[in-house]
Motif scaffolding. Structure first.
Motif, short mmCIF file in Angstrom:
data_model
loop_
_atom_site.label_atom_id
_atom_site.label_comp_id
_atom_site.label_asym_id
_atom_site.label_seq_id
_atom_site.Cartn_x
_atom_site.Cartn_y
_atom_site.Cartn_z
N LYS C 24 0.87 -1.19 0.00
CA LYS C 24 0.00 0.00 0.00
C LYS C 24 0.90 1.23 0.00
CE LYS C 24 -3.90 -1.79 2.72
NZ LYS C 24 -3.65 -2.03 4.16
N PRO C 25 0.58 2.24 -0.80
CA PRO C 25 1.40 3.46 -0.80
C PRO C 25 1.25 4.22 0.51
CG PRO C 25 -0.60 3.78 -2.07
CD PRO C 25 -0.56 2.33 -1.74
N ILE C 26 2.27 5.00 0.84
CA ILE C 26 2.20 5.83 2.04
C ILE C 26 2.00 7.27 1.62
CG2 ILE C 26 3.56 6.78 3.92
CD1 ILE C 26 4.77 4.15 4.40
N SER C 27 1.06 7.93 2.25
CA SER C 27 0.81 9.32 1.85
C SER C 27 1.73 10.23 2.67
CB SER C 27 -0.64 9.68 2.15
OG SER C 27 -0.84 9.68 3.56
N VAL C 28 2.21 11.30 2.02
CA VAL C 28 3.05 12.26 2.75
C VAL C 28 2.31 13.58 2.78
CG1 VAL C 28 5.20 11.15 2.14
CG2 VAL C 28 4.23 12.85 0.61
N PRO C 29 2.52 14.37 3.82
CA PRO C 29 1.82 15.67 3.92
C PRO C 29 2.30 16.61 2.82
CG PRO C 29 3.53 15.52 5.57
CD PRO C 29 3.43 14.17 4.94
N GLU C 30 1.48 17.62 2.51
CA GLU C 30 1.99 18.58 1.51
C GLU C 30 3.09 19.38 2.17
OE1 GLU C 30 1.02 22.15 2.36
OE2 GLU C 30 0.26 20.92 4.05
N GLY C 31 4.05 19.83 1.36
CA GLY C 31 5.21 20.47 1.94
C GLY C 31 6.31 19.46 2.20
N PHE C 32 6.09 18.19 1.84
CA PHE C 32 7.12 17.17 2.03
C PHE C 32 8.31 17.46 1.12
CE2 PHE C 32 8.98 13.10 0.73
CZ PHE C 32 9.35 12.62 1.96
N ARG C 33 9.49 17.29 1.66
CA ARG C 33 10.69 17.60 0.87
C ARG C 33 11.19 16.33 0.21
NH1 ARG C 33 12.79 19.85 5.63
NH2 ARG C 33 14.62 18.56 5.33
N GLY C 34 10.67 16.05 -0.97
CA GLY C 34 11.08 14.84 -1.67
C GLY C 34 12.09 15.14 -2.75
N LYS C 35 12.03 14.35 -3.80
CA LYS C 35 12.99 14.47 -4.90
C LYS C 35 12.83 15.83 -5.60
CE LYS C 35 13.69 12.48 -9.48
NZ LYS C 35 13.19 11.44 -10.41
N PRO C 36 13.90 16.62 -5.67
CA PRO C 36 13.81 17.90 -6.39
C PRO C 36 13.79 17.68 -7.90
CG PRO C 36 16.00 17.60 -5.48
CD PRO C 36 15.22 16.40 -5.08
N VAL C 37 12.96 18.48 -8.56
CA VAL C 37 12.88 18.37 -10.01
C VAL C 37 13.07 19.76 -10.61
CG1 VAL C 37 11.39 17.83 -11.95
CG2 VAL C 37 11.34 16.39 -9.93
N ILE C 38 13.91 19.85 -11.65
CA ILE C 38 14.12 21.13 -12.33
C ILE C 38 13.19 21.16 -13.54
CG2 ILE C 38 15.80 22.66 -13.36
CD1 ILE C 38 17.98 21.02 -12.04
N ASP C 39 12.41 22.20 -13.62
CA ASP C 39 11.52 22.34 -14.78
C ASP C 39 12.34 22.89 -15.95
OD1 ASP C 39 9.76 22.95 -16.68
OD2 ASP C 39 8.30 23.91 -15.37
N PRO C 40 12.63 22.07 -16.96
CA PRO C 40 13.51 22.52 -18.06
C PRO C 40 12.93 23.72 -18.77
CG PRO C 40 12.92 20.19 -18.29
CD PRO C 40 12.07 20.74 -17.21
N GLU C 41 11.61 23.89 -18.72
CA GLU C 41 11.01 25.03 -19.42
C GLU C 41 11.33 26.32 -18.69
OE1 GLU C 41 9.88 24.41 -22.32
OE2 GLU C 41 10.45 22.35 -21.78
N LYS C 42 11.32 26.26 -17.36
CA LYS C 42 11.48 27.51 -16.61
C LYS C 42 12.93 27.85 -16.38
CE LYS C 42 7.12 27.33 -14.06
NZ LYS C 42 6.58 26.91 -12.75
N CYS C 43 13.81 26.85 -16.25
CA CYS C 43 15.19 27.12 -15.82
C CYS C 43 15.90 28.02 -16.83
CB CYS C 43 15.94 25.80 -15.69
SG CYS C 43 17.67 26.06 -15.23
N ILE C 44 16.63 28.99 -16.28
CA ILE C 44 17.38 29.88 -17.17
C ILE C 44 18.88 29.68 -16.99
CG2 ILE C 44 15.57 31.61 -17.20
CD1 ILE C 44 17.23 33.14 -15.12
N GLY C 45 19.26 28.71 -16.15
CA GLY C 45 20.67 28.42 -16.00
C GLY C 45 21.46 29.53 -15.35
N CYS C 46 20.86 30.20 -14.37
CA CYS C 46 21.59 31.30 -13.72
C CYS C 46 22.60 30.75 -12.72
CB CYS C 46 20.61 32.21 -13.02
SG CYS C 46 19.71 31.35 -11.71
N GLY C 47 22.33 29.53 -12.14
CA GLY C 47 23.29 28.91 -11.25
C GLY C 47 23.17 29.34 -9.80
#
Lengths: 317, 651, 169, 550
Positions: C24-47
């Motif tokens: 059974k899956p485990i639910s996590v509360p919102e605001g959970f700090r999971g795997k970070p994902v970079i949105d390639p559309e938004k990223c401007i590569g500022c660093g």
């Protein structure tokens, strides 16, 4: 009975007895781990875990039996032989102590007691032959516990023998039925129950394999199938102690004879042993562990009670 | 008198001659060293033969040798107490024990001697050892109370010399303690008792004494209570029963191994023999003696074994245990009297108890001798007696360790070994009985578990566990030592697996007591499990089964790996716990029992200290001139005997 | 004494609390700090994220005429600093936490952004998106400056200031 | 007492105020000054070795002494120069300084004159001599040697010479660890036992040293370090992060918004709850009472969920930055906290009530592992461990920080000095922190979460101290340039408490060793340090008796 068995009836009798005994022993080989599985389940449920399947212990044993044996390489010669001897003694005890089927091997309490104790003796010889300090300390604890519980065991046996003038289980068995309110017998029964509890390595008496300080203690030198043999035989021993208790406390003769009585006996025996075992496991789950000294001291008190039982029995109460 | 056979007539004196040779030749030690061993073993074979023949011949043989006793001399020289030697069944039984023990221990001697050579402790041993055998032999076969006293005295003195024969400070101290505690008082008491009996019977030969005492003891207080009491006290001191036990550990511990084997295996049995003869043959079953013996026996076995539990010196441990085991024997003996003396006069249980006493006496001499030998083997290999420092011999000497294991199992009553059967007979006869006995049976059974624990310690720390220090020795000890041990081990197994052999002998023996007639049907029910003896059944199942399991599951398929030390590895001599502390917790919890023994041991230490002061003189006693003097009077004495016997003494 | 033991044992009546997790899956509360994902559309590569990242899970480097922003989850401590500092809100911590994988590549996320060449020296200096992002911030007549690499920009602006002085003179 | 008052009172010449609760004493002769200060009965808190050569070509040793009554820290500075740095040891005056000096010896190569046991402490067996990792000229990512090259060199010495197992060897050395099921982290106790009686005990830890200090001062920026600090410990990470942030805030004189302080305190208390429940579980397990273990850890699970709800992660909260916190707590979350607290409080009280009836548990803990008050003070024990020995200290009350400035904390103190009273003290504390949490959630004011601040000035000293679940957790910070720290020295509470364990073990039964060790709630990853206690020095009598028995 006499050494030369001549008449056909007796021969037939004997054959029956031994067939029954054999069946008992074989069934025990499976029944004991099954009980252990039940115990684990109960423990889990008391702790509100789901716990493993009831067959888990059997699976574990099967796995271990399939592995090659592992043993402390520095240990003495005997240590290799110990598991086999332990198991053989356990099976022997299973043969002569009447359990599921009424195999009246004419076994008396002394033989039963000595065989049951011999199981742990054989193990202790092995664990003290190891080069691992934990194993040695565990062995010492095992031996000390053996002495202390033998104090009580001897008391119980002596009082039963004194009360009935016999040592044969078959004769002495219907204790309760004969004397419902004989104080010595009540004490003796209680003491026997306590011994069964202690020998089953239930907390707070589980000191020889105390995981926190000894990391497996007496068994630490063994692995694989050697470990399986030792664990299996100690389970059988534990079950047999309960069987002995049931044999002595239940008035078997009311079940009558013949096939019906046989079936009844099997049923009653299974139910009683399982029940007693479950109760013991429940207690085991809600206790902490004694230090060796505390455990021995506790058993000493029980032993004093059993001495009183002997005295009462010998003055006929 | 009847029953004289040519065979016995001459066989009886063969051992005497053989055993006298060593100190007739005592100036040349080199020849003697092996020689006395040979002589002793030959003579013990003869003794064995005598025992067997005396036991198995249809009627008990009381052989009086006219040329030894010569009633004519009574008038001629006014010497009232003829020297009567003879074999009745009681003495035959104990002759078998004596013969067996002295045989194996003199076989053992062959190998052990060169260890003694190395330590130059040989000289007196090889003379005293045959002497002791001789006097034990004579004490057993003598049939007249008067001469019994004389020979008993000599036996005591020889024992003392034997204990001291190592001439170590401790050894001499031990023998002096032995002297102070047993001879001086004990002999007096025995003498007093015997005198009283002789006076009241007017005769010293056993047969007549038995007849008169059987009649007299019921009404005559002196004959029934006082005299036996005195003798009993003396014998208690000699066999090391409570409260006269304190010499035992030192004497057995300090004397050379096969000497202590002989002492614990045979000498203590001579005391038991006399007890047996006194209470099963001379006297009718009197309740009071039953009670006394039961109590004394129980006290001894409890005390001795519990003390043994805390020993860390292999030989002292064994010594305390032989105390305890003798306690078992005495308990059984007392039980059989008790059962006959008080209602319900259960003849069956009584005879089982008597049988148990004899059986256990035999078993004890088997496994205790073997155990002393195994300790000696360890001493031979490592030159060490402390359990804390021994170890690892199991891998070096497999045969010896197997024998030791069998002995350990036997003494702790593990089925199916012999100790189990005899102990089990003791329980079977005491526990279902009445009054005092069940509690004693209970004590015996509890103590047997203590014995077990203490021998777990003994075996594992010498042979079981890995060696904690380098052993400059490889292979078994010399063949003779191994042979001796294997013989005994074999007998331990045999007597366990086929108890009917010793039980048959015992059956014969008991016909010679007031139990006669009931014996046969008395023994059978006690030893049956579905028509067979339990230990037979167990042996028939456990041995093959365990072998099978071992063969199928373990051997060849088991890997030896390095033990797990939590990642912090250390040399074994650091990490392995010391046997001297194995059972600390148990001892601590049962301190009430120990505090008593603490007190006694304190008093012992005081005795010891006083002995330290005596030492110079004590050891002077054993210096050669005195010693030679002793031998001289010994020879004179023996000449006197022969002279009296042959009647060719001028007068 | 006895009462408490019984109280413990009576727990047996209640039903177990074990989570049937893998099934059974485990639910996590919102605001959970999971795997970070970079949105390639938004990223401007500022660093900015690269500078903020404590364990150095984020790295940035140029490859040909692309700028690569690389997130290696093997080093990530899921602190969410990248999320805090990202000007575009391109990095987001999801509620995924089952990251176990047999191949290392599953733990790597790369965002490749086309580089802008300097309109003077032609040297690649920033991602096109970053340039566009800057353009939007500038007022129309200065937007061309955004297309210069820092060095050229410095020169040009210096020149311009010079001209301005000159004009003043 | 304010620091200038203190200076006035003591009349120390070369003393100055760092801030109003910290005095810096630049001692010419450190030993004399230490003795002089000893009159005021300070507790040795921590010792920091600093490689100051880039600044003024010298090494500094900062001993931090705590005057708990006055809430004052005294930084006793001793300096020494290249190339042969050598300072007088003050261990004879403050036994608790033993490790700190040896740590400086290992990491910086400062020699301490007449130190009682100048042996290697931190560095592993195969670390080459004469290489000092914390020196500034030693690169953080350098590997000093090829392990194979020094495989067969004599092992360095960690223990002082020992009597150990005698010739007659009635005693035996039983190793407890490094890898032992009873110990959930690598450490090594060498128990010398007679039968089952422990007559001597030695301890070596430090198998999990991770070089965090070096990492922090070499490649992390101020706001990255909190996340590293949080990973010092798996159980009490947040308190480390907070202590660090407070240290920097103090050094840079940053005022944290009140709401942020409250949030910090809330999480600190949640962490304490979590840690104590975890400890109860472990203790029950070691006493063989696994059911209790299951129950407490079931409660602990609730706390974990709470943390997850508040911070987005079960354990590493990752909430702190220098100057404030990163997340707010809204109404719903606050309500969730209160509900969880009610549940936990009820269950936990019931459990402990039941456990108090269990004879064998009491028998296993009463009068076991005695640590007398004097020993506790001498060895600088902190936290519940010290409070169970009747030492009345608690950072939350003595050096109020975060939101503890605004509420008053009840400090349970017991003088049973045994394991049982340690259990009870932690029980009281658990209830207390539940109470505190309720107060905080009720009284938390509105406001910002982050303070505005500019660049952090260079070479300022800051001491951040929090009451971790295990006791005083002190972080010592020297600020550096270009947004990097110059020296950061966290000292976990177990560092002080572990020193007391061998004293408690002597004379006990082997069966009691695990629970005694666990009774200080040791945290080895936190401590990261090795101790070796010669029991002879502590319990001379008992040891001598033991030896006579051998």
């Amino acid at each position: 009975m006499s050494t030369g068995v001549t008449d056909g009836v007796a021969v037939e009798q004997m054959i029956y007895t031994w067939v029954f005994a054999l069946v008992n022993a074989l069934v025990l080989l499976v029944y004991a781990p099954l009980l252990d599985g039940i115990g684990r389940k109960i423990r889990a449920r008391i702790q509100r875990r789901r716990g493993p399947s009831i067959l888990q212990t059997i699976y574990d044993l099967r796995k271990l039996y399939c592995m090659p044996g592992i043993i402390d390489g520095y240990s003495g010669r005997y240590a290799r032989y110990a598991p086999a001897l332990t198991m053989a003694l356990a099976i022997m005890a299973g043969l002569i102590i009447p359990s599921f089927l009424p195999a009246d091997t004419g076994c008396d309490l002394i033989v039963a007691a000595y065989l049951l104790v011999a199981v742990s003796i054989a193990l202790t010889y092995g664990s003290l032959s190891m080069s691992i300090p934990y194993s040695v300390v565990g062995g010492c604890r095992e031996a000390s516990l053996m002495m202390a519980s033998e104090l009580c065991f001897a008391g119980a046996i002596a009082s039963i023998a004194a009360a009935y003038g016999t040592l044969y289980i078959a004769v002495a068995s219907p204790i309760i039925r004969l004397d419902p309110f004989k104080p010595s017998m009540i004490i003796a029964a209680a003491v026997l129950a306590i011994i069964a509890y202690v020998e089953g390595l239930n907390l707070p008496f589980e000191i020889s394999e105390a995981e926190p300080e000894l990391a497996g203690g007496a068994l630490i030198g063994y692995g694989g199938r050697t470990l399986a043999l030792l664990m299996h035989s100690s389970m059988i021993k534990e079950t047999l102690f309960i069987a002995l208790l049931v044999d002595l406390l239940f008035p078997w003769s009311i079940l009558g004879t013949g096939p019906v009585g046989l079936v009844l006996r099997i049923a009653v025996f299974t139910v009683l042993t399982t029940f007693i075992y479950m109760v013991m496991r429940m207690l085991d789950t809600v206790y902490g562990r004694y230090t060796p000294r505390q455990a021995i001291r506790a058993l000493k008190r029980v032993g004093l009670a059993s001495i009183i039982a002997v005295i009462l029995a010998s003055i006929g109460w | 008198m009847p029953g004289t056979t040519w065979l016995n007539t001459y066989f009886l004196c063969i051992p005497v001659i053989l055993l006298l040779i060593p100190f007739i030749l005592s100036w040349n030690k080199r020849i003697l060293a092996k020689g006395s061993a040979v002589l002793t073993s030959i003579s013990s074979i003869v003794i064995l033969f005598l025992g067997v023949s005396g036991l198995t011949s249809r009627t008990p043989i009381i052989t009086v040798y006219p040329w030894l006793s010569c009633p004519c001399n009574i008038q001629t020289y006014g010497f009232p107490y003829p020297l009567v030697f003879g074999l009745d069944r009681i003495s035959s039984y104990f002759l078998i024990i004596l013969g067996l023990v002295s045989l194996v221990s003199s076989i053992y001697m062959f190998g052990y001697l060169d260890y003694l050579e190395r330590r130059r402790e040989i000289s007196r041993l090889i003379i005293n050892y045959p002497l002791l055998v001789l006097f034990m032999y004579l004490v057993i076969i003598v049939q007249s109370l008067f001469w019994f006293l004389v020979l008993w005295e000599l036996m005591g003195f020889t024992t003392q010399l034997l204990v001291a024969s190592r001439m170590t400070k401790k050894g001499v101290a031990a023998s002096m303690k032995y002297y102070l505690l047993t001879k001086a008082p004990a002999e007096l008491m025995i003498a007093g008792g015997i005198a009283a009996i002789i006076v009241s019977c007017g005769n010293a030969t056993y047969a007549s004494v038995a007849q008169t005492l059987h009649l007299a003891s019921n009404h005559d207080v002196v004959a029934g209570i006082v005299a036996p009491g005195l003798i009993l006290a003396g014998l208690m001191a000699k066999t090391g029963l409570i409260p006269f036990h304190s010499w035992v550990p030192d004497a057995y511990g300090e004397s050379p191994t096969m000497a202590s084997a002989l002492l614990s295996g045979a000498a203590s049995k001579v005391g038991v023999y006399m007890l047996f003869r006194l209470f099963m043959y001379f006297l009718p079953p009197l309740g009071v003696w039953g009670v006394v013996l039961v109590v004394v026996g129980t006290a001894t076995l409890v005390y001795g074994t519990l003390m043994a539990l805390r020993q860390a010196d292999s030989k002292r441990l064994l010594a305390y245990h032989s105390m305890g085991q003798i306690g078992y024997v005495v308990l059984a003996l007392g039980a059989s009297i008790y059962l006959m003396a008080y209602p319900p006069y259960s003849v069956i249980l009584s005879s089982v108890a008597a049988a148990a006493a004899l059986y256990h006496a035999f078993n004890h001499s088997l496994f205790k001798t073997l155990l002393f030998m195994s300790a000696g083997a360890a001493e031979y290999a490592v030159g060490e007696r402390s359990l804390d420092l021994l170890g690892g011999l199991g891998r070096i000497m497999p045969l010896t360790s197997t024998a030791a294991l069998i002995a350990a199992f036997s003494i702790s009553g593990v089925p199916p070994f012999n100790g189990f059967v005899s102990k089990w007979m003791i329980y079977a006869s005491t526990m279902p009985a009445v009054g005092l006995l069940p509690i004693c049976g209970f004590a015996a059974m509890f103590i047997s578990s203590v014995t077990t624990a203490s021998f777990i310690k003994y075996y594992t720390s010498i042979y079981g566990r890995p060696s904690i220090k380098h052993i400059g020795f490889s292979g078994e000890p010399p063949l003779s030592m191994v042979l001796a041990m294997l013989i005994l081990a074999g007998l331990c197994v045999l007597f366990g697996v086929v108890p009917l052999i010793p039980l048959k002998l015992i059956g014969y023996t008991l016909t010679n007591t007031w139990l006669q007639g009931h014996v046969v049907q008395g023994l059978m029910p006690a030893v049956s499990l579905v028509g067979m003896n339990p230990s037979t059944v167990i042996a028939a199942i456990v041995f093959p089964l365990s072998g099978l399991l071992y063969g199928i599951l373990i051997s060849g398929r088991t890997r030896g790996v390095k033990g797990w030390f939590c990642g912090a590895e250390k040399p074994l001599d650091k990490t392995l716990p010391a046997p001297s502390h194995y059972y600390d917790d148990f001892e601590n919890v049962f301190h009430e029992i120990y505090s008593f023994s603490e007190k006694t041991s304190l008093s012992l230490r005081r005795i010891g200290r006083s002995l330290e002061t005596l030492l110079p003189r004590a050891s002077a006693v054993f210096e050669t001139p005195v010693y030679m003097a002793f031998i001289a009077c010994l020879i004179v004495f023996l000449l006197l005997i022969i002279g009296l016997a042959t009647g060719c003494l001028p007068g | 004494m006895v009462a408490s033991r019984i109280a413990f044992i009576s727990e047996i009546k209640k039903k177990p609390v074990t989570e049937q997790y893998p099934y059974k899956p485990i639910s996590v509360p919102e605001g959970f700090r999971g795997k970070p994902v970079i949105d390639p559309e938004k990223c401007i590569g500022c660093g900015a994220c690269v500078n903020a990242c404590p364990p150095g899970a984020l790295s940035i480097y140029d490859e040909g005429n692309y700028r690569v922003v690389k997130l290696f989850l093997g080093r990530c401590i899921f602190c969410g600093r990248c999320q805090d500092v990202c000007p575009m809100g391109a990095v987001r911590l999801t509620d995924m936490f089952e990251l176990a994988s047999l191949s290392r590549d599953d733990l790597v996320q790369e965002v490749r952004l086309l580089l802008e060449k300097c309109s003077l020296c032609g040297k690649a200096f920033a991602t096109r998106r970053e340039v566009r992002h800057v353009e939007e911030k500038l007022d129309p007549e200065q937007r061309w400056l955004a297309h210069l690499c820092p060095r050229c920009r410095a020169l040009v602006s210096a020149k311009m200031i010079g001209y301005a002085r000159g004009c003043n003179r | 007492m304010r620091c200038d008052e203190f200076i006035a009172k003591t009349g120390l010449v070369d003393a100055e105020c760092v801030d109003d609760s910290t005095v810096l004493v630049r001692a010419k002769n450190v030993l004399e000054t230490a003795e002089k200060l000893a009159e005021y009965g300070p507790r040795y808190s921590t010792g920091v070795g600093i490689d100051y050569r880039p600044i003024n070509r010298s090494y500094l040793m900062h001993h931090v002494l705590a005057l708990d009554k006055d809430g004052l820290f005294i930084v006793l500075e001793a300096s020494t120069g290249d190339p042969e740095p050598s300072i007088k040891s003050i261990t004879p005056v403050y036994p608790a300084a033993n490790w700190h000096e040896r740590e400086a010896m290992d990491m910086l190569g400062i020699r301490f004159e007449n130190h009682p046991e100048p042996y290697r402490l931190i560095l592993p067996d195969d670390w080459p001599e004469g290489v000092y990792p914390l020196r500034k000229d030693y690169p953080y990512d350098e590997k000093p040697y090829d392990p194979r090259s020094i495989a067969d060199r004599a092992a360095p010495r960690y223990f002082s010479a020992k009597t150990g197992v005698g010739e007659k060897r009635v005693a035996a050395e039983i190793p407890l660890g490094p890898y032992h099921p009873a110990l959930h982290e690598p450490e090594y106790y060498e128990l010398i036992v007679e039968g089952e009686r422990i007559v001597e005990a030695r301890y070596r830890g430090f198998y999990v040293h991770r070089g965090m200090e070096k990492l922090a001062e070499s490649r992390l920026t101020y706001n990255q370090i909190p996340f590293l600090a949080e990973r010092i410990c798996g159980i009490c990470g947040y308190t480390h992060a907070t202590a660090y942030c407070q240290a920097v805030e103090k050094a840079a004189d940053i005022r944290v918004p009140v709401r942020a302080e409250y949030i910090r305190s809330i999480l600190l208390e949640i962490e304490r709850l979590h840690s104590h429940l975890l400890w109860f579980g472990v203790a029950f397990h070691l006493l063989g009472f696994d059911t209790g273990f299951m129950i407490t850890w079931r409660l602990r699970e609730k706390i974990m969920d709470l943390a997850e709800l508040l911070t987005g992660n079960r354990k590493t909260y990752g909430l702190n930055l220098v100057g404030g916190v990163r997340r707010d707590i809204d109404e719903a979350k606050a309500r969730a906290v209160l509900e969880a607290l009610d549940y936990i409080e009820g269950k936990f009280k019931a459990l402990i009530k039941q456990v108090k009836d269990m004879g064998e548990i009491i028998a296993r803990t009463k009068n076991i592992g005695i640590l007398t008050r004097d020993e506790a003070r001498k060895l600088g024990a902190v936290g519940p461990h010290a409070r169970a020995s009747g030492v009345d200290i608690d950072v939350r009350r003595d050096y109020p920080y975060a939101a503890y400035k605004y509420v008053d904390v009840n400090v349970p103190v017991m003088d049973g000095c045994d394991v049982l009273s340690r259990i009870l003290v932690r029980y009281e504390e658990t209830l207390e922190s539940i109470r505190l949490l309720r107060v905080f959630i009720r009284e938390i004011p509105a406001g910002g979460l982050m303070a505005e601040y500019g660049d952090i000035p260079e070479l300022r000293i800051g001491i951040g101290v929090t009451e971790a679940p295990r006791g005083e957790d002190i972080h010592y910070v020297v600020t550096g340039r270009e947004n990097k720290i110059y020296r950061w020295r966290p000292r976990a509470p177990s560092y002080m408490n572990l020193a007391t364990v061998p004293y408690m073990l002597v004379g006990e039964k082997l069966a009691n060793a695990p629970i005694i060790i666990a009774s200080i709630d040791p945290c080895f990853s936190c401590t990261d340090h090795v101790i070796v206690i010669d029991v002879g020095s502590g319990r001379k009598m008992s040891l001598m008796k033991a030896l006579r028995m051998i």
